[in-house]
Every structure is written in structure tokens, then in C-alpha cells.
Scaffold this motif. Structure first.
Motif, PDB file in Angstrom:
ATOM      1  N   UNK A   9       0.827  -1.200   0.000  1.00  0.00           N
ATOM      2  CA  UNK A   9       0.000   0.000   0.000  1.00  0.00           C
ATOM      3  C   UNK A   9       0.865   1.254   0.000  1.00  0.00           C
ATOM      4  N   UNK A  10       0.337   2.287  -0.634  1.00  0.00           N
ATOM      5  CA  UNK A  10       0.955   3.608  -0.590  1.00  0.00           C
ATOM      6  C   UNK A  10       0.294   4.367   0.553  1.00  0.00           C
ATOM      7  N   UNK A  11       1.082   4.722   1.551  1.00  0.00           N
ATOM      8  CA  UNK A  11       0.507   5.409   2.708  1.00  0.00           C
ATOM      9  C   UNK A  11      -0.022   6.787   2.320  1.00  0.00           C
ATOM     10  N   UNK A  12      -1.149   7.159   2.903  1.00  0.00           N
ATOM     11  CA  UNK A  12      -1.725   8.483   2.671  1.00  0.00           C
ATOM     12  C   UNK A  12      -0.797   9.564   3.203  1.00  0.00           C
ATOM     13  N   UNK A  13      -0.917  10.752   2.675  1.00  0.00           N
ATOM     14  CA  UNK A  13      -0.035  11.855   3.068  1.00  0.00           C
ATOM     15  C   UNK A  13      -0.280  12.323   4.502  1.00  0.00           C
ATOM     16  N   UNK A  14      -1.310  11.797   5.138  1.00  0.00           N
ATOM     17  CA  UNK A  14      -1.602  12.166   6.528  1.00  0.00           C
ATOM     18  C   UNK A  14      -0.922  11.235   7.527  1.00  0.00           C
ATOM     19  N   UNK A  15      -0.143  10.245   7.044  1.00  0.00           N
ATOM     20  CA  UNK A  15       0.384   9.191   7.900  1.00  0.00           C
ATOM     21  C   UNK A  15       1.743   9.505   8.522  1.00  0.00           C
ATOM     22  N   UNK A  16       1.942  10.735   8.964  1.00  0.00           N
ATOM     23  CA  UNK A  16       3.106  11.106   9.768  1.00  0.00           C
ATOM     24  C   UNK A  16       4.443  10.894   9.095  1.00  0.00           C
ATOM     25  N   UNK A  17       5.417  10.362   9.851  1.00  0.00           N
ATOM     26  CA  UNK A  17       6.790  10.246   9.392  1.00  0.00           C
ATOM     27  C   UNK A  17       6.927   9.356   8.160  1.00  0.00           C
ATOM     28  N   UNK A  18       6.003   8.414   7.974  1.00  0.00           N
ATOM     29  CA  UNK A  18       6.077   7.500   6.833  1.00  0.00           C
ATOM     30  C   UNK A  18       5.068   7.844   5.738  1.00  0.00           C
ATOM     31  N   UNK A  19       4.547   9.075   5.740  1.00  0.00           N
ATOM     32  CA  UNK A  19       3.547   9.493   4.751  1.00  0.00           C
ATOM     33  C   UNK A  19       4.083   9.321   3.335  1.00  0.00           C
ATOM     34  N   UNK A  20       3.233   8.775   2.454  1.00  0.00           N
ATOM     35  CA  UNK A  20       3.594   8.628   1.056  1.00  0.00           C
ATOM     36  C   UNK A  20       4.488   7.446   0.742  1.00  0.00           C
ATOM     37  N   UNK A  64      -9.712  -0.444  -0.142  1.00  0.00           N
ATOM     38  CA  UNK A  64      -8.800   0.228   0.788  1.00  0.00           C
ATOM     39  C   UNK A  64      -9.428   1.458   1.446  1.00  0.00           C
ATOM     40  N   UNK A  65      -8.989   1.715   2.682  1.00  0.00           N
ATOM     41  CA  UNK A  65      -9.465   2.857   3.452  1.00  0.00           C
ATOM     42  C   UNK A  65      -8.742   4.116   2.956  1.00  0.00           C
ATOM     43  N   UNK A  66      -9.433   5.075   2.340  1.00  0.00           N
ATOM     44  CA  UNK A  66      -8.768   6.259   1.783  1.00  0.00           C
ATOM     45  C   UNK A  66      -8.138   7.159   2.835  1.00  0.00           C
ATOM     46  N   UNK A  67      -8.528   7.002   4.093  1.00  0.00           N
ATOM     47  CA  UNK A  67      -7.926   7.817   5.146  1.00  0.00           C
ATOM     48  C   UNK A  67      -6.484   7.408   5.421  1.00  0.00           C
ATOM     49  N   UNK A  68      -6.163   6.143   5.164  1.00  0.00           N
ATOM     50  CA  UNK A  68      -4.829   5.635   5.448  1.00  0.00           C
ATOM     51  C   UNK A  68      -4.070   5.182   4.212  1.00  0.00           C
ATOM     52  N   UNK A  69      -4.807   4.884   3.139  1.00  0.00           N
ATOM     53  CA  UNK A  69      -4.199   4.273   1.961  1.00  0.00           C
ATOM     54  C   UNK A  69      -4.481   5.123   0.721  1.00  0.00           C
ATOM     55  N   UNK A  70      -3.399   5.584   0.080  1.00  0.00           N
ATOM     56  CA  UNK A  70      -3.548   6.366  -1.147  1.00  0.00           C
ATOM     57  C   UNK A  70      -3.713   5.467  -2.370  1.00  0.00           C
ATOM     58  N   UNK A  71      -3.315   4.209  -2.256  1.00  0.00           N
ATOM     59  CA  UNK A  71      -3.439   3.274  -3.367  1.00  0.00           C
ATOM     60  C   UNK A  71      -2.773   1.957  -3.028  1.00  0.00           C
ATOM     61  N   UNK A 123      -7.264  -5.977   7.337  1.00  0.00           N
ATOM     62  CA  UNK A 123      -8.670  -5.805   6.967  1.00  0.00           C
ATOM     63  C   UNK A 123      -9.060  -4.326   6.942  1.00  0.00           C
ATOM     64  N   UNK A 124      -8.670  -3.580   7.974  1.00  0.00           N
ATOM     65  CA  UNK A 124      -9.049  -2.171   8.055  1.00  0.00           C
ATOM     66  C   UNK A 124      -8.442  -1.356   6.912  1.00  0.00           C
TER      67      UNK A 124
END
Length: 216
Positions: free
Chosen positions: A73-84, A151-158, A108-109
Motif C-alpha cells: 500500500x501507498x501510505x496516505x499523506x496524513x500518515x506522519x513520518x512515513x507518509x507517502x 482500501x481505506x482512503x484515510x490511510x491508503x492512497x493506493x 482488513x481495516x
């Protein structure tokens, strides 16, 4: 008959992989240069006493062409130190959870696909992610059908999909420059669909590659 033989080979391979994953922690040799050159081997050492506990899941499934594949997964830009960054689905343990329960819940989440506990084959050696002070346990599961993703768009960009044959090909690995807080350093990576997988996620995938090599 071909389908039956294919199923038998798949079951035999899964059994070998389960046996490889049951080896004692630390028995999988690391790729010599799987970590950034400023890590100084800290991911292999003991975690700090106050390290936060986390777990993630590597799911192996056959794609449309029948190739064993891993979802990333590509982490969403809101995911702190590991964003993106590219990561394996996972996250922090909640009170009362086992590490395995955390890995299954987080998968699952974040992806929308529920993996059954009976599909878990085993566990890779733990990784200490010193940049965010997390001790991460990585579980490996296998299923014989293609998941339906949500995927949950709040945490996953893709989502990205990594064929095992791609992981096992040395030609897909390279080096790049990273800048953190005005410090520049080189880091190894695995190229996947135009993206670079590096850091802790790369180390975990390399561990899996070593186990797969034992199972072949």
C-alpha cells in the motif's frame, strides 16, 4: 488433471514455506545491503524498552495470470513520518490483542479484505523500526483466490501488487538518495510499478525472499 496437479504443487509449496517460516528467529540471512547506510544495523538489534508494538501481514495470492503476488500500500499523506511511503498493511497493537490479531485486523481495516487466521503460515523475524521506535512482527498468509479490495482512503492512497518473481529478480533492486532533516544518505530499494520500496518494508520483503528461497 492439470488443475489438480497445480493444486497439489501449490499445497506442497505452501507446506515448504510454512516449514521455512517455522525456523528460529534470526535464522534468515539478511540481504547484505537491505538497509539505508545510516541505519548502522539498528533494525537487527534489540528494541528500546519503550518501543511501541506493531504487526503487519504479507498476503500471498494468485493474480489473473496465476502468479503469486503480494499487495503493498501507498501510505496516505496524513500518515506522519512515513507518509507517502510504500508499506505492508499493518499498524500498532491495541490493548488485549495478540500480534497476530493485530496483523489480521490492520490488514482488513486498511485493504478491506479479511484474511482468516487459518490462512496464516507463519512469521518472519521481528524488525525494529528505529526511525519511529516500533518493534514490528510480520506474519505471512496464503490464499488461493483473488481478493476483492476496498482500501481505506484515510490511510491508503493506493495499492501496488508485487509478483514474487519480481521480488526474486536482483535486476529490480537499486540505490537512491534520501534527504531527512537536511541529511542526505543512500538507500537500497526495490522498484515496483515505478515506485521505490525501501526501508523497513524492503527489509521485511527480503526476509520473505530468503524464506521463499528455502521453500523452492
Amino acid at each position: 488433471m492439470k488443475s489438480l496437479l497445480k493444486d497439489r504443487r501449490s499445497i506442497a509449496w505452501a507446506k515448504k514455506l510454512r516449514q521455512a517460516l517455522s525456523m528460529p528467529s534470526g535464522s534468515f540471512p539478511h540481504l547484505k545491503h537491505s538497509s539505508p547506510n545510516l541505519s548502522y544495523g539498528r533494525h537487527k538489534g534489540p528494541a528500546l524498552p519503550r518501543a511501541r508494538r506493531a504487526a503487519n501481514l504479507i498476503l500471498l495470492f494468485p493474480d489473473d495470470a496465476g502468479r503469486w503476488t503480494i499487495p503493498l500500500m501507498i501510505r496516505a499523506e496524513t500518515e506522519g513520518i512515513h507518509a507517502g511511503e510504500i508499506a505492508l498493511p499493518g499498524g500498532r497493537r491495541e490493548p488485549g490483542e495478540t500480534a497476530r490479531e493485530t496483523a489480521l485486523r490492520e490488514f482488513w481495516e486498511e485493504t478491506g479484505h479479511r484474511v482468516a487466521e487459518k490462512q496464516v503460515l507463519g512469521e518472519l523475524p521481528p524488525t525494529y523500526v528505529w526511525a519511529s521506535n516500533h518493534q514490528v512482527r510480520t506474519f505471512v498468509a496464503l490464499q488461493h483466490s483473488i481478493p476483492v479490495w476496498s482500501p481505506d482512503p484515510r490511510e491508503v492512497a493506493g495499492l501496488l501488487f508485487l509478483p514474487l518473481s519480481h521480488l526474486m529478480n536482483p535486476g529490480n533492486f537499486g540505490m537512491h538518495q534520501v534527504t531527512r532533516r537536511r541529511v542526505q544518505f543512500s538507500a537500497p530499494h526495490l522498484s515496483v510499478s515505478g515506485q521505490r520500496v525501501w526501508g523497513a518494508t524492503l527489509r521485511m520483503l527480503v526476509e520473505l525472499g530468503e524464506a521463499l528461497g528455502s521453500a523452492e
